[in-house]
Design an enzyme around this catalytic site. Structure first.
Site, mmCIF file in Angstrom:
data_model
loop_
_atom_site.group_PDB
_atom_site.id
_atom_site.type_symbol
_atom_site.label_atom_id
_atom_site.label_comp_id
_atom_site.label_asym_id
_atom_site.label_seq_id
_atom_site.Cartn_x
_atom_site.Cartn_y
_atom_site.Cartn_z
ATOM 1 N N LYS A 160 0.752 -1.179 -0.111
ATOM 2 C CA LYS A 160 0.088 0.088 -0.035
ATOM 3 C C LYS A 160 0.830 1.277 0.033
ATOM 4 C CE LYS A 160 1.614 1.553 3.589
ATOM 5 N NZ LYS A 160 2.117 1.593 4.906
ATOM 6 N N ASN A 179 13.223 -13.201 0.689
ATOM 7 C CA ASN A 179 13.624 -11.771 0.883
ATOM 8 C C ASN A 179 14.509 -11.496 2.115
ATOM 9 O OD1 ASN A 179 10.350 -11.753 -0.302
ATOM 10 N ND2 ASN A 179 11.730 -10.475 -1.363
ATOM 11 N N SER A 198 8.213 -11.633 -1.790
ATOM 12 C CA SER A 198 7.426 -10.308 -1.936
ATOM 13 C C SER A 198 8.173 -9.643 -3.414
ATOM 14 C CB SER A 198 7.240 -9.611 -0.779
ATOM 15 O OG SER A 198 6.472 -8.538 -1.022
ATOM 16 N N GLY A 248 10.616 -3.313 4.760
ATOM 17 C CA GLY A 248 10.895 -2.535 5.571
ATOM 18 C C GLY A 248 11.094 -0.751 4.890
ATOM 19 N N ALA A 249 10.330 -0.551 3.919
ATOM 20 C CA ALA A 249 10.398 0.623 3.141
ATOM 21 C C ALA A 249 9.383 1.545 3.155
ATOM 22 C CB ALA A 249 11.019 0.377 1.709
ATOM 23 N N GLY A 250 8.273 1.127 3.807
ATOM 24 C CA GLY A 250 6.905 2.072 3.971
ATOM 25 C C GLY A 250 5.675 1.698 3.079
ATOM 26 N N GLY A 275 4.371 -1.233 3.285
ATOM 27 C CA GLY A 275 3.254 -2.202 3.895
ATOM 28 C C GLY A 275 3.667 -3.488 3.863
ATOM 29 N N SER A 287 5.166 -5.461 5.900
ATOM 30 C CA SER A 287 4.684 -6.401 7.103
ATOM 31 C C SER A 287 3.303 -6.721 7.037
ATOM 32 C CB SER A 287 5.026 -5.471 8.305
ATOM 33 O OG SER A 287 4.121 -4.406 8.263
ATOM 34 N N ASP A 296 -2.800 -0.853 7.420
ATOM 35 C CA ASP A 296 -1.956 -1.518 6.258
ATOM 36 C C ASP A 296 -2.590 -2.833 5.875
ATOM 37 O OD1 ASP A 296 -0.555 0.695 6.548
ATOM 38 O OD2 ASP A 296 1.274 -0.502 6.871
#
Ligand SMILES: Nc1ncnc2c1ncn2[C@@H]1O[C@H](COP(=O)(O)OP(=O)(O)O)[C@@H](O)[C@H]1O
Ligand SMILES: C[C@@](O)(CCOP(=O)(O)O)CC(=O)O
Ligand SMILES: [Mg+2]
Length: 402
Positions: free
Chosen positions: A13, A55, A136, A141-143, A145, A147, A205
């Protein structure tokens, strides 16, 4: 227990406005991306549980017998998801050898898996032997979503595998989604997974990962946004690593320390989200598009300043904003900030030469940059033949080397 191999996927997202403020009950606007996380789950009879996470260079395998402690530790009702207690988290950490306070990528992913696997299996009192592969297209961990997409995929796959929700059959070359009440259950379990990764997530998210499309999220309420134009967005990954959990905790500390200073900023971010929603609707209605885009750009600039004030900016993001401003484009961070990704709004008539020049400038700074498609569908179950050929080949290759 279903005996098939299942492939599920969920989208990442982009938060247009409202990140961080949404954790404190304010409005956020978010849209799904065309980048997805894929999970393949196969039940087996070798008495082992394996999770392969290429990943993050992690592949772990346990004897099911070694996981029996999950059934005594987690006493969960599959239809009423609840959060892991501190005591349960401590036991999971101890088992996986994760020291207290460790927020590295691998530790969070494993904690999330162990809790969802244990809790979703607890009602049937059985720990099925399985092999799980998660891969993925999203940067981790880059904003964007990742996680939530990971938690949504795990929840959907584990609930389907143990028949807590139906296993819909996709048509040849097709994908299929679950019924609304089943999506709600997936979303609730994914939220519990996000809690282990974010600490104190808002839930926006996982809602986008579950339902896809564009939505407005406010205090746990999910409202689809039907009146939004096709937005052109340039997405830039500064590649500066950061942890959502740490950044969310930092904002909470600042709010506790300076409630009358930070509180009004969160209220202003809430107002920005609401103004943005109105402006998007005005564009759809065809009201003075030029002026509306100017408003959207100003909102982006104001919010970026606010996000800096609450402590989630980063010099890499400042440079991103400056580089695009040289081409009269407006950018803000997206997601938790502290590095990671930023979004740049393009107007419908932004010329290809401006887009190319901006991309070149950002690439020269070492950033990845691409124009995105937004609005990917929510969590889905795939027939193997429905996967794009490159995704399918990759999953096969990764399965073969398990
Ligand atoms: N493909 C993946 N494989 C394993 N773990 C993942 C994957 N994607 C996300 N995660 C988990 O999610 C965490 C990143 O979440 P977060 O810090 O919230 O960033 P974001 O959600 O913006 O990507 C990682 O540390 C990891 O634990
Ligand atoms: C900062 C926040 O608003 C969004 C975090 O997104 P991401 O994990 O950085 O993709 C936290 C949340 O809403 O749970
Ligand atoms: Mg996240």
């Amino acid at each position: 227990m279903t005996d098939k191999t299942l492939i599920v996927s969920a989208p990442g997202k982009v938060i247009l406005h409202g990140e961080h403020a949404v954790v404190h009950g304010k409005v956020a606007l978010a849209v799904s991306l065309n980048l997805r996380t894929y999970l393949q789950i196969g039940l087996c009879s070798n008495g082992r549980v394996q999770i392969n996470l290429p990943n993050i260079d992690t592949c772990l395998s346990w004897e099911s017998a070694a996981l029996q402690f999950l059934l005594t530790t987690i006493d969960a009702d599959v239809l009423n998801p609840k959060a892991a207690s501190q005591e349960q988290v401590d036991k999971l950490r101890q088992f996986a050898g994760i020291p207290d306070g460790c927020v590295d990528t691998r530790s969070l992913a494993i904690l999330c898996f162990l809790y969802l696997y244990g809790a979703i299996s607890a009602s049937s009192r059985q720990l099925p032997s399985m092999e799980i592969l998660v891969w993925s297209e999203l940067p981790t961990g880059a904003g964007l979503g990742s996680s939530a997409a990971y938690s949504v995929c795990l929840a959907a796959a584990l609930l389907t595998a143990n028949e807590s929700i139906a296993c819909p059959v996709p048509e040849e070359n097709g994908t299929v989604r679950w019924a609304e009440d089943e999506l709600e259950l997936i979303n609730k379990w994914a939220f519990q997974g996000e809690k282990l990764i974010h600490g104190n997530p808002s839930g926006v998210d996982n809602a986008v990962g579950t339902w896809g499309g564009a939505l407005k999220y406010h205090a746990g309420k999910i409202m689809p946004l039907n009146r939004i134009p096709t937005l052109r967005i340039l997405l830039t990954n500064t590649k500066v690593p950061r942890s959502t959990k740490t950044l969310v905790a930092g904002v909470k500390d600042k709010l506790n320390k300076f409630p009358s200073i930070i509180g009004p900023i969160l209220n202003s971010i809430d107002a920005i989200s609401c103004e943005c929603e109105r402006t998007l609707a005005a564009i759809v209605a065809g009201d003075s598009t030029e002026e509306s885009y100017a408003v959207l750009e100003e909102l982006i600039d104001i919010n970026q300043h606010h996000l800096n004030v609450i402590g989630v900016g980063h010099s890499s993001l400042d440079r991103l904003c400056q580089a695009t401003a040289l081409h009269s484009l407006h950018s803000k961070l997206t997601g938790a900030g502290g590095g990671g990704c930023g979004i740049t709004l393009l107007r419908p008539d932004t010329s290809p030469s401006v887009v190319e020049a901006s991309k070149r400038a950002l690439n020269d700074m070492g950033y990845d940059c691409w124009e995105t498609n937004i609005g990917g569908h929510g969590v889905s179950l795939h027939s193997p033949s429905s996967l794009q050929r490159d995704v399918s080949q990759l999953l096969t290759r990764l399965t073969d080397c398990q």
